[in-house]
Design a protein around this motif. Structure first.
Motif, PDB file in Angstrom:
ATOM      1  N   VAL A 201      12.742  -6.422  -8.447  1.00 10.62           N
ATOM      2  CA  VAL A 201      12.216  -5.775  -9.648  1.00 10.62           C
ATOM      3  C   VAL A 201      12.420  -4.272  -9.515  1.00 10.62           C
ATOM      4  CG1 VAL A 201      10.221  -5.433 -11.135  1.00 10.62           C
ATOM      5  CG2 VAL A 201      10.500  -7.606  -9.917  1.00 10.62           C
ATOM      6  N   LYS A 202      13.146  -3.684 -10.454  1.00 13.05           N
ATOM      7  CA  LYS A 202      13.488  -2.273 -10.393  1.00 13.05           C
ATOM      8  C   LYS A 202      12.501  -1.424 -11.192  1.00 13.05           C
ATOM      9  CE  LYS A 202      17.130  -3.256  -7.996  1.00 13.05           C
ATOM     10  NZ  LYS A 202      17.161  -2.935  -6.542  1.00 13.05           N
ATOM     11  N   THR A 203      12.527  -0.148 -10.930  1.00 15.66           N
ATOM     12  CA  THR A 203      11.676   0.802 -11.647  1.00 15.66           C
ATOM     13  C   THR A 203      12.097   0.887 -13.112  1.00 15.66           C
ATOM     14  OG1 THR A 203      11.445   2.093  -9.613  1.00 15.66           O
ATOM     15  CG2 THR A 203      10.841   3.180 -11.679  1.00 15.66           C
ATOM     16  N   ASP A 204      11.119   0.807 -13.992  1.00 17.84           N
ATOM     17  CA  ASP A 204      11.367   0.966 -15.427  1.00 17.84           C
ATOM     18  C   ASP A 204      11.120   2.428 -15.782  1.00 17.84           C
ATOM     19  OD1 ASP A 204      11.495   0.998 -18.158  1.00 17.84           O
ATOM     20  OD2 ASP A 204       9.952  -0.531 -18.486  1.00 17.84           O
ATOM     21  N   TRP A 205      12.184   3.210 -15.874  1.00 21.26           N
ATOM     22  CA  TRP A 205      12.039   4.655 -16.054  1.00 21.26           C
ATOM     23  C   TRP A 205      11.542   5.020 -17.441  1.00 21.26           C
ATOM     24  CZ3 TRP A 205      11.459   7.071 -11.831  1.00 21.26           C
ATOM     25  CH2 TRP A 205      12.134   6.674 -10.674  1.00 21.26           C
ATOM     26  N   THR A 206      11.513   4.057 -18.373  1.00 15.46           N
ATOM     27  CA  THR A 206      10.918   4.359 -19.679  1.00 15.46           C
ATOM     28  C   THR A 206       9.416   4.555 -19.554  1.00 15.46           C
ATOM     29  OG1 THR A 206      10.508   2.043 -20.312  1.00 15.46           O
ATOM     30  CG2 THR A 206      12.693   2.960 -20.815  1.00 15.46           C
ATOM     31  N   GLN A 207       8.821   4.112 -18.424  1.00 18.97           N
ATOM     32  CA  GLN A 207       7.382   4.278 -18.184  1.00 18.97           C
ATOM     33  C   GLN A 207       7.057   5.605 -17.505  1.00 18.97           C
ATOM     34  OE1 GLN A 207       5.242   1.746 -19.291  1.00 18.97           O
ATOM     35  NE2 GLN A 207       7.188   0.995 -20.144  1.00 18.97           N
ATOM     36  N   ALA A 208       8.074   6.337 -17.076  1.00 13.19           N
ATOM     37  CA  ALA A 208       7.856   7.601 -16.359  1.00 13.19           C
ATOM     38  C   ALA A 208       7.329   8.686 -17.310  1.00 13.19           C
ATOM     39  CB  ALA A 208       9.162   8.048 -15.708  1.00 13.19           C
ATOM     40  N   PRO A 209       6.606   9.681 -16.795  1.00  7.94           N
ATOM     41  CA  PRO A 209       6.320   9.880 -15.379  1.00  7.94           C
ATOM     42  C   PRO A 209       5.188   8.973 -14.883  1.00  7.94           C
ATOM     43  CG  PRO A 209       5.283  11.616 -16.658  1.00  7.94           C
ATOM     44  CD  PRO A 209       6.092  10.795 -17.628  1.00  7.94           C
ATOM     45  N   PHE A 210       5.323   8.553 -13.633  1.00  5.29           N
ATOM     46  CA  PHE A 210       4.286   7.784 -12.951  1.00  5.29           C
ATOM     47  C   PHE A 210       3.382   8.776 -12.218  1.00  5.29           C
ATOM     48  CE2 PHE A 210       8.201   5.277 -13.104  1.00  5.29           C
ATOM     49  CZ  PHE A 210       7.764   4.120 -13.735  1.00  5.29           C
ATOM     50  N   THR A 211       2.082   8.537 -12.258  1.00  5.63           N
ATOM     51  CA  THR A 211       1.139   9.499 -11.679  1.00  5.63           C
ATOM     52  C   THR A 211       0.066   8.798 -10.857  1.00  5.63           C
ATOM     53  OG1 THR A 211       1.458  11.030 -13.529  1.00  5.63           O
ATOM     54  CG2 THR A 211      -0.495  11.358 -12.178  1.00  5.63           C
ATOM     55  N   ALA A 212      -0.171   9.300  -9.646  1.00  2.52           N
ATOM     56  CA  ALA A 212      -1.282   8.884  -8.794  1.00  2.52           C
ATOM     57  C   ALA A 212      -2.212  10.070  -8.613  1.00  2.52           C
ATOM     58  CB  ALA A 212      -0.778   8.397  -7.440  1.00  2.52           C
ATOM     59  N   SER A 213      -3.511   9.793  -8.484  1.00  2.00           N
ATOM     60  CA  SER A 213      -4.524  10.858  -8.430  1.00  2.00           C
ATOM     61  C   SER A 213      -5.339  10.776  -7.143  1.00  2.00           C
ATOM     62  CB  SER A 213      -5.460  10.743  -9.637  1.00  2.00           C
ATOM     63  OG  SER A 213      -4.731  10.820 -10.848  1.00  2.00           O
ATOM     64  N   TYR A 214      -5.777  11.943  -6.669  1.00  2.00           N
ATOM     65  CA  TYR A 214      -6.495  12.066  -5.400  1.00  2.00           C
ATOM     66  C   TYR A 214      -7.710  12.984  -5.582  1.00  2.00           C
ATOM     67  CZ  TYR A 214      -1.941  10.620  -3.495  1.00  2.00           C
ATOM     68  OH  TYR A 214      -0.776   9.963  -3.230  1.00  2.00           O
ATOM     69  N   ARG A 215      -8.775  12.671  -4.862  1.00  2.00           N
ATOM     70  CA  ARG A 215      -9.929  13.564  -4.850  1.00  2.00           C
ATOM     71  C   ARG A 215     -10.770  13.266  -3.599  1.00  2.00           C
ATOM     72  NH1 ARG A 215     -13.782  10.847  -9.636  1.00  2.00           N
ATOM     73  NH2 ARG A 215     -14.595   9.155  -8.308  1.00  2.00           N
ATOM     74  N   ASN A 216     -11.741  14.137  -3.350  1.00  2.00           N
ATOM     75  CA  ASN A 216     -12.745  13.950  -2.291  1.00  2.00           C
ATOM     76  C   ASN A 216     -12.128  13.698  -0.919  1.00  2.00           C
ATOM     77  OD1 ASN A 216     -14.763  14.359  -4.148  1.00  2.00           O
ATOM     78  ND2 ASN A 216     -15.177  12.186  -4.493  1.00  2.00           N
ATOM     79  N   PHE A 217     -11.153  14.526  -0.553  1.00  2.00           N
ATOM     80  CA  PHE A 217     -10.633  14.492   0.814  1.00  2.00           C
ATOM     81  C   PHE A 217     -11.726  14.944   1.769  1.00  2.00           C
ATOM     82  CE2 PHE A 217      -8.584  16.941   4.294  1.00  2.00           C
ATOM     83  CZ  PHE A 217      -7.917  15.891   4.914  1.00  2.00           C
ATOM     84  N   ASN A 218     -11.914  14.199   2.866  1.00  2.00           N
ATOM     85  CA  ASN A 218     -12.971  14.539   3.817  1.00  2.00           C
ATOM     86  C   ASN A 218     -12.459  14.331   5.236  1.00  2.00           C
ATOM     87  OD1 ASN A 218     -15.265  14.995   5.276  1.00  2.00           O
ATOM     88  ND2 ASN A 218     -16.460  13.318   4.412  1.00  2.00           N
ATOM     89  N   ALA A 219     -12.285  15.439   5.950  1.00  2.00           N
ATOM     90  CA  ALA A 219     -11.911  15.381   7.360  1.00  2.00           C
ATOM     91  C   ALA A 219     -12.934  16.140   8.199  1.00  2.00           C
ATOM     92  CB  ALA A 219     -10.516  15.948   7.568  1.00  2.00           C
ATOM     93  N   SER A 220     -14.175  16.151   7.732  1.00  2.00           N
ATOM     94  CA  SER A 220     -15.213  16.885   8.464  1.00  2.00           C
ATOM     95  C   SER A 220     -15.502  16.231   9.812  1.00  2.00           C
ATOM     96  CB  SER A 220     -16.495  16.973   7.632  1.00  2.00           C
ATOM     97  OG  SER A 220     -16.980  15.687   7.286  1.00  2.00           O
ATOM     98  N   ASN A 221     -15.271  14.923   9.914  1.00  2.00           N
ATOM     99  CA  ASN A 221     -15.419  14.223  11.188  1.00  2.00           C
ATOM    100  C   ASN A 221     -14.038  14.016  11.806  1.00  2.00           C
ATOM    101  OD1 ASN A 221     -18.289  13.821  11.198  1.00  2.00           O
ATOM    102  ND2 ASN A 221     -18.011  12.266   9.626  1.00  2.00           N
ATOM    103  N   ALA A 222     -13.427  15.097  12.194  1.00  2.00           N
ATOM    104  CA  ALA A 222     -12.101  15.030  12.796  1.00  2.00           C
ATOM    105  C   ALA A 222     -11.933  16.219  13.730  1.00  2.00           C
ATOM    106  CB  ALA A 222     -11.011  15.046  11.723  1.00  2.00           C
ATOM    107  N   CYS A 223     -11.071  16.033  14.727  1.00  2.00           N
ATOM    108  CA  CYS A 223     -10.813  17.085  15.696  1.00  2.00           C
ATOM    109  C   CYS A 223      -9.564  17.841  15.271  1.00  2.00           C
ATOM    110  CB  CYS A 223     -10.604  16.487  17.082  1.00  2.00           C
ATOM    111  SG  CYS A 223     -12.008  15.517  17.691  1.00  2.00           S
ATOM    112  N   VAL A 224      -9.743  19.067  14.820  1.00  2.00           N
ATOM    113  CA  VAL A 224      -8.610  19.899  14.422  1.00  2.00           C
ATOM    114  C   VAL A 224      -7.891  20.382  15.679  1.00  2.00           C
ATOM    115  CG1 VAL A 224      -7.907  22.021  13.260  1.00  2.00           C
ATOM    116  CG2 VAL A 224      -9.755  20.620  12.303  1.00  2.00           C
TER     117      VAL A 224
END
Length: 289
Positions: A201-224
């Protein structure tokens, strides 16, 4: 007047609280790395979107590198006919012997389920795929996708429910990602040569643009990791770094079994034709049964 003054004070307090929360935003944590304007940070840093059209996809990475962490991100995936698209969200180091911990979301035809593809690389060796359907529509709302990475195990979770555990199997001669700092990366790209039904199954470019969304990144419990040293020093309190020895309790183990029984659709540790001489040694440790 006293009541009015109290209301004004409460309003000011709420506004200040909102301001303080908003200062810890995606501008501070992430850098857009490619896409020629197709990736955007919006809403004063509260939202990031990646877009894909026929010319290009887009991506971002974390400003910091991490050596172990408990890292969360909320994603809302490409809706509708997303066939051929891949939304990748992962930790990775650099080089031919890189380490990597992968979430990849394989798009599908409208009405067909996304496939959540997971993998773990250590010292450049991957081929440790497990794939899942999800128990909800990941395009309808934001959901939290988490990676716990400590010296003993890697746990992939969705909305707090563990879906996969990869244990340290160094005792069996299996390399484990523990010495290379990794950044967070994410990208939205076209992979219609393999992503949906093996590339049928190939990409149907008539549906473009395709968009994904991100929020609430949390790396407070991580070792930088910076300049050869970790932010998780020996003087860090045990309560703030308890995740460094975290493991699945009995309830979480049961939830993991539930996911793997009902939603796992591929497990390399059960693919006998692929490993006719026997499964990789880490498979002996990484089972939910």
């Amino acid at each position: 007047m006293a009541s009015s003054s109290a209301s004004i004070s409460l309003l000011i307090s709420l506004l200040l609280g909102s301001f303080m929360v908003s200062t810890a935003n995606l501008y501070q944590d992430l850098d857009i790395t490619w896409g020629d304007g197709r990736a955007k940070i919006l809403n004063n840093g509260d939202l990031l979107t990646l877009s894909l059209d026929k010319a290009s996809g887009s991506g971002f990475q974390s400003k910091n590198e991490y050596l172990f962490g408990k890292i969360d991100m909320q994603l809302k995936l490409v809706p509708g006919n997303s066939a051929g698209t891949v939304t990748a969200y992962y930790l990775s180091s650099q080089g031919s012997t890189h380490d990597e911990i992968d979430f990849e979301f394989l798009g599908n035809l409208t009405g067909e389920p996304y496939i959540l593809h997971t993998n773990v690389f250590s010292q450049g060796k991957g081929n440790r795929e497990q794939q899942f359907y999800l128990w909800f529509d990941p395009t309808a709302d934001f959901h939290t996708y988490s990676i716990l990475w400590n010296p003993q195990r890697i746990i992939f979770s969705v909305d707090g429910t563990p879906i996969r555990e990869f244990k340290n199997a160094e005792s069996l001669g299996v390399a484990y990602p523990k010495n290379q700092a990794m950044r967070i990366y994410s990208s939205l790209w076209n992979a219609d040569d393999w992503a949906t039904q093996g590339g049928r199954v190939k990409t149907d470019w008539t549906q473009a643009p395709f968009t994904a969304s991100y929020r609430n990144f949390n790396a407070s419990n991580a070792c930088v990791w910076s300049s050869g040293s970790s932010s998780c020093s020996s003087s860090s309190s045990s309560s703030s770094t308890s995740w460094l020895s975290e493991e699945l309790d009995s309830t979480s183990q049961e939830r993991l079994k539930w996911v793997q029984k009902n939603y796992m659709i591929y497990n390399y540790c059960a693919d006998t034709p692929r490993f006719p001489q026997g499964f990789p040694p880490e498979c002996a440790l990484n089972t939910s049964s």
